[in-house]
Design a protein around this motif. Structure first.
Motif, PDB file in Angstrom:
ATOM      1  N   ILE A  21      83.173 -34.727 -10.018  1.00 30.84           N
ATOM      2  CA  ILE A  21      84.067 -35.792 -10.510  1.00 30.84           C
ATOM      3  C   ILE A  21      84.873 -35.356 -11.733  1.00 30.84           C
ATOM      4  CG2 ILE A  21      84.162 -38.156 -11.403  1.00 30.84           C
ATOM      5  CD1 ILE A  21      81.626 -38.774  -9.835  1.00 30.84           C
ATOM      6  N   THR A  22      84.172 -34.987 -12.818  1.00 28.86           N
ATOM      7  CA  THR A  22      84.860 -34.765 -14.094  1.00 28.86           C
ATOM      8  C   THR A  22      85.819 -33.579 -14.052  1.00 28.86           C
ATOM      9  OG1 THR A  22      82.853 -35.616 -15.153  1.00 28.86           O
ATOM     10  CG2 THR A  22      84.486 -34.584 -16.579  1.00 28.86           C
ATOM     11  N   LEU A  23      85.483 -32.514 -13.332  1.00 27.62           N
ATOM     12  CA  LEU A  23      86.369 -31.354 -13.280  1.00 27.62           C
ATOM     13  C   LEU A  23      87.752 -31.697 -12.722  1.00 27.62           C
ATOM     14  CD1 LEU A  23      84.193 -28.301 -12.132  1.00 27.62           C
ATOM     15  CD2 LEU A  23      84.977 -28.882 -14.426  1.00 27.62           C
ATOM     16  N   LYS A  24      87.836 -32.782 -11.959  1.00 23.78           N
ATOM     17  CA  LYS A  24      89.124 -33.187 -11.412  1.00 23.78           C
ATOM     18  C   LYS A  24      90.005 -33.873 -12.453  1.00 23.78           C
ATOM     19  CE  LYS A  24      87.401 -33.587  -6.682  1.00 23.78           C
ATOM     20  NZ  LYS A  24      87.145 -34.476  -5.523  1.00 23.78           N
ATOM     21  N   ALA A  25      89.413 -34.277 -13.569  1.00 22.34           N
ATOM     22  CA  ALA A  25      90.170 -34.906 -14.651  1.00 22.34           C
ATOM     23  C   ALA A  25      90.692 -33.833 -15.592  1.00 22.34           C
ATOM     24  CB  ALA A  25      89.285 -35.904 -15.403  1.00 22.34           C
ATOM     25  N   ASP A  26      91.457 -32.881 -15.040  1.00 23.91           N
ATOM     26  CA  ASP A  26      91.964 -31.777 -15.863  1.00 23.91           C
ATOM     27  C   ASP A  26      93.325 -32.134 -16.435  1.00 23.91           C
ATOM     28  OD1 ASP A  26      93.108 -31.490 -13.159  1.00 23.91           O
ATOM     29  OD2 ASP A  26      94.073 -29.732 -14.036  1.00 23.91           O
ATOM     30  N   ASN A  27      93.597 -31.601 -17.604  1.00 24.89           N
ATOM     31  CA  ASN A  27      94.872 -31.797 -18.286  1.00 24.89           C
ATOM     32  C   ASN A  27      95.672 -30.514 -18.163  1.00 24.89           C
ATOM     33  OD1 ASN A  27      96.999 -32.296 -20.017  1.00 24.89           O
ATOM     34  ND2 ASN A  27      95.729 -33.193 -21.625  1.00 24.89           N
ATOM     35  N   HIS A  28      96.445 -30.410 -17.069  1.00 27.53           N
ATOM     36  CA  HIS A  28      97.219 -29.198 -16.790  1.00 27.53           C
ATOM     37  C   HIS A  28      96.315 -27.966 -16.818  1.00 27.53           C
ATOM     38  CE1 HIS A  28     101.226 -31.162 -17.008  1.00 27.53           C
ATOM     39  NE2 HIS A  28     100.562 -31.998 -17.777  1.00 27.53           N
ATOM     40  N   GLY A  29      95.156 -28.106 -16.201  1.00 28.76           N
ATOM     41  CA  GLY A  29      94.225 -26.990 -16.084  1.00 28.76           C
ATOM     42  C   GLY A  29      93.221 -26.888 -17.202  1.00 28.76           C
ATOM     43  N   GLU A  30      93.367 -27.712 -18.256  1.00 25.41           N
ATOM     44  CA  GLU A  30      92.448 -27.657 -19.386  1.00 25.41           C
ATOM     45  C   GLU A  30      91.428 -28.790 -19.308  1.00 25.41           C
ATOM     46  OE1 GLU A  30      92.233 -25.316 -21.669  1.00 25.41           O
ATOM     47  OE2 GLU A  30      93.915 -24.223 -20.816  1.00 25.41           O
ATOM     48  N   GLY A  31      90.229 -28.547 -19.827  1.00 26.68           N
ATOM     49  CA  GLY A  31      89.181 -29.551 -19.824  1.00 26.68           C
ATOM     50  C   GLY A  31      88.601 -29.760 -21.203  1.00 26.68           C
ATOM     51  N   GLY A  32      87.561 -30.574 -21.281  1.00 26.07           N
ATOM     52  CA  GLY A  32      86.932 -30.869 -22.560  1.00 26.07           C
ATOM     53  C   GLY A  32      87.214 -32.301 -22.975  1.00 26.07           C
TER      54      GLY A  32
END
Length: 654
Positions: A63-74
């Motif tokens: 789930i969470t990995l799909k909430a990326d910001n232009h490829g960035e996470g955290g």
């Protein structure tokens, strides 16, 4: 294959070293080998399996990995995606960031100490040093200090071996686990959630509900999967997680099989500081096991150290931290080194090692803060799903399910507070206090600063440019402004140009830096005030992971404007570059001093004084904006916020 190796080396250090201490902490919490039973071990390893499956696999990987910001996470990347939803979302972002940094400070101490303590299982080491913990502490401090020392030189070259080493590490975990599982293959029944639920209510579980505090240690690195998304890439994490999880589960089940066999051995039952991870290894491989475990612990620590730099760097750009001097020691994307953060992390890690002195006591304090980070991520993730038009019932189900799951771990970990958890809580509160001061002071300042239209001063500045009786102050005079609005700046800037000391220049530049929600944006817009060529406002749009090197960017902009004919060629009689079309630059940095002639509440006055104190003890503006080698002048001006107090003098005749 290269991407897969990078993912193994960067992403899984924390969760990959959990087998060093998870089963050890669970068994010790239940009274040691003498206090465990078959049902207890089955339930414990079942809890570990389902915790990794639900929190790491389902929540973060699926789930969470799909909430990326232009490829960035955290957590800060996630916050920038949802911050326009509501202003209050800054609260979970700050709490999550503070607790993640706090728990990250404890991780190098726990992992390295747990790995080095494996030396005590080696007969030669025992023969020379016995059970002397002082030797272990000296080795741990030496390793941690060396690790922090090399950060200033960059870790790009060393980082190339991280992937192969971690591949070897996970392969080792799986093989050693499998060797022990074959002794009791019936342990496979622990995959049933029945055993996980049953052990929570079993009389054989002396910890009761609080067993979850030890179980949670198996998934503390789940947040790192999301934080390192930009370094490894989602597809590489997807490709590697199956192998990593399988290796971890094999090792946990292998430790469980060894424990069930060893609990019937009086020698093992009587052993102090027993660690199932090292004990289950075939004796000829023990030295190899200690070496590979220490290397894995160092890699896990390195990942968290680098992650801390990135986290602080993002917080600075989001006005959640004071500006700190940042360096870029390698060409790797996004790699940053912050000396102040490095020193603080090193001091805290060494302090933790000296205070707790053994991994047992460190484990008792570990994991409390990260439960809070996971809860805050769940809250932000819920708002992200709402933003993405996810059906409300599905978003609420996600929030309630994971929220309840993580709240259970938080409550069970709360018992750790008095056993050392208070240290990470105090660190988290201190970081959160700094974040709050920076964020609140910025909002107070933005709300009350006075802005003026540049067009109102067009004629005066035009006359000043042409005033031959006044000595030229600079060819290009540059001011930084907080105003995002087109054609306006703070009144203090015009006061500096016209009143404090009239400053004649050919071109007046007013530069506004906007941190965007995208991580690597690098754009600019130009506003020629009223079509002039001597008053220009530039807005730099920089991603929250882009270094704000103002000098470099501005020279590029001016060169492009000269080539486009928007600004006259600035010829110079004296120069080492015959074709130079751009004149000299002078940067004015306005340093604010809190004025006593204002009407702010006591609370707001304290906030502003605290922020100015932080500014005085952190990096200077010229260093932050890369102006060290430029012509910079610092002007101190009173910071008038709110209404000024009226002061009228009364004349008294003698």
């Amino acid at each position: 294959m290269g991407g897969i190796l990078v993912a193994l080396g960067v992403v899984y250090g924390d969760i990959g070293t959990s087998p060093l201490y998870v089963m050890k902490a669970i068994v010790k919490g239940n009274g040691g080998l003498a206090g465990v039973s078959e049902d207890f071990i089955l339930g414990a390893v079942s809890l570990v399996f389902w915790t990794i499956t639900i929190l790491t696999t389902i929540k973060y990987v699926m789930i969470t990995l799909k909430a990326d910001n232009h490829g960035e996470g955290g957590i800060f990347s996630l916050y920038t995606l949802v911050r326009k939803q509501s202003k209050w979302l800054i609260i979970p972002a700050m709490i999550g960031g503070a607790t993640l940094l706090a728990d990250g400070m404890l991780t190098p101490a726990v992992t390295v100490t747990s790995a080095v303590e494996g030396l005590r299982e080696i007969p030669v080491f025992r023969e020379f040093f016995g059970a002397n913990q002082h030797v272990i502490i000296i080795i741990v401090i030496t390793i941690i200090s060396a690790l922090f020392l090399i950060q200033r030189f960059g870790t790009e070259a060393v980082g190339r071996i991280f992937g192969p080493v971690m591949l070897l590490w996970f392969t080792t975990l799986g093989i050693f686990g499998l060797v022990n599982i074959v002794k009791d293959v019936t342990l496979i029944r622990a995959l049933s959630p029945h055993y996980a639920i049953a052990v929570l209510f079993s009389d054989e579980n002396k910890m009761g509900f609080f067993i979850l505090g030890g179980v949670f240690l198996a998934t503390t690195g789940a947040e790192a999967l999301y934080s390192d998304l930009g370094h490894a890439g989602r597809k590489n994490i997807y490709a590697t997680w199956g192998f990593v999880k399988f290796s971890l589960i094999l090792n946990y089940f292998g430790q469980a099989a060894w424990i069930l066999e060893a609990k019937n051995d009086p020698k093992m039952v009587a052993m102090q500081d027993m660690n199932p991870f090292f004990q289950m290894m075939p004796k000829p491989f023990l030295i190899y096991g200690v070496i590979i475990a220490t290397l894995a612990a160092i890699i896990a620590s390195q990942s968290l150290i680098s992650g801390s730099y990135t986290l602080v760097s993002e917080a600075i750009k989001l006005n959640l931290m004071p500006r700190l001097h940042s360096l870029y020691p390698s060409t790797s994307k996004g790699q940053v080194y912050i000396p102040a953060v490095n020193t603080i992390l090193w001091a805290v890690c060494i302090g933790v090692v000296l205070h707790f002195r053994s991994s047992d006591r460190m484990e008792a304090a570990y994991g409390l803060a990260i439960t809070v980070t996971m809860l805050m991520t769940t809250i932000l993730l819920f708002n992200y799903l709402i933003k993405r038009k996810t059906p409300m019932w599905l978003a609420v189900t996600m929030l309630l399910f994971f929220g309840a799951f993580e709240m259970s771990f938080f409550i069970s970990s709360a018992v750790k507070f008095m056993h050392g958890g208070y240290i990470t809580v105090l660190i988290a509160v201190a970081i959160l206090f700094v974040m709050y001061i920076c964020n609140k002071s910025h909002s107070i300042k933005m709300r009350l600063l006075e802005y003026v239209p540049l067009a109102d001063y067009r004629d005066q500045l035009g006359q000043l440019c042409e005033d031959g009786d006044r000595q030229k102050y600079a060819t290009n005079l540059v001011y930084l402004t907080n105003s995002r609005e087109k054609g306006e700046v703070e009144s203090k800037i015009m006061y500096s140009i016209l009143d404090k000391r009239p400053k004649r220049a050919d071109v007046y530049w007013f530069v506004n830096v906007v941190v965007t929600d995208e991580p690597y944006t690098a754009e600019y817009t130009v506003d020629n005030i009223g079509g002039t060529d001597y008053m220009i406002k530039v807005q730099l749009k920089l991603g929250f992971r882009v270094s704000q090197k103002l000098n470099v960017f501005l020279r590029q902009i001016v060169t492009e404007l000269v080539e486009n004919g928007e600004v006259d060629i600035q010829s110079r009689n004296y120069t080492t570059m015959p074709d130079r079309k751009v004149g000299d630059f002078r940067f004015i940095i306005i340093q604010e001093q809190l004025s006593m002639e204002m009407e702010l509440s006591g609370y707001e006055t304290f906030i502003m004084q605290a922020k100015l104190f932080l500014k005085r003890h952190t990096v200077s503006p010229e260093k932050w904006f890369g102006l060290n080698a430029s012509d910079v002048e610092i002007e101190n001006v009173p910071l008038f916020l709110g209404k000024k107090r009226a002061r009228v003098l009364k004349r008294v005749d003698k």
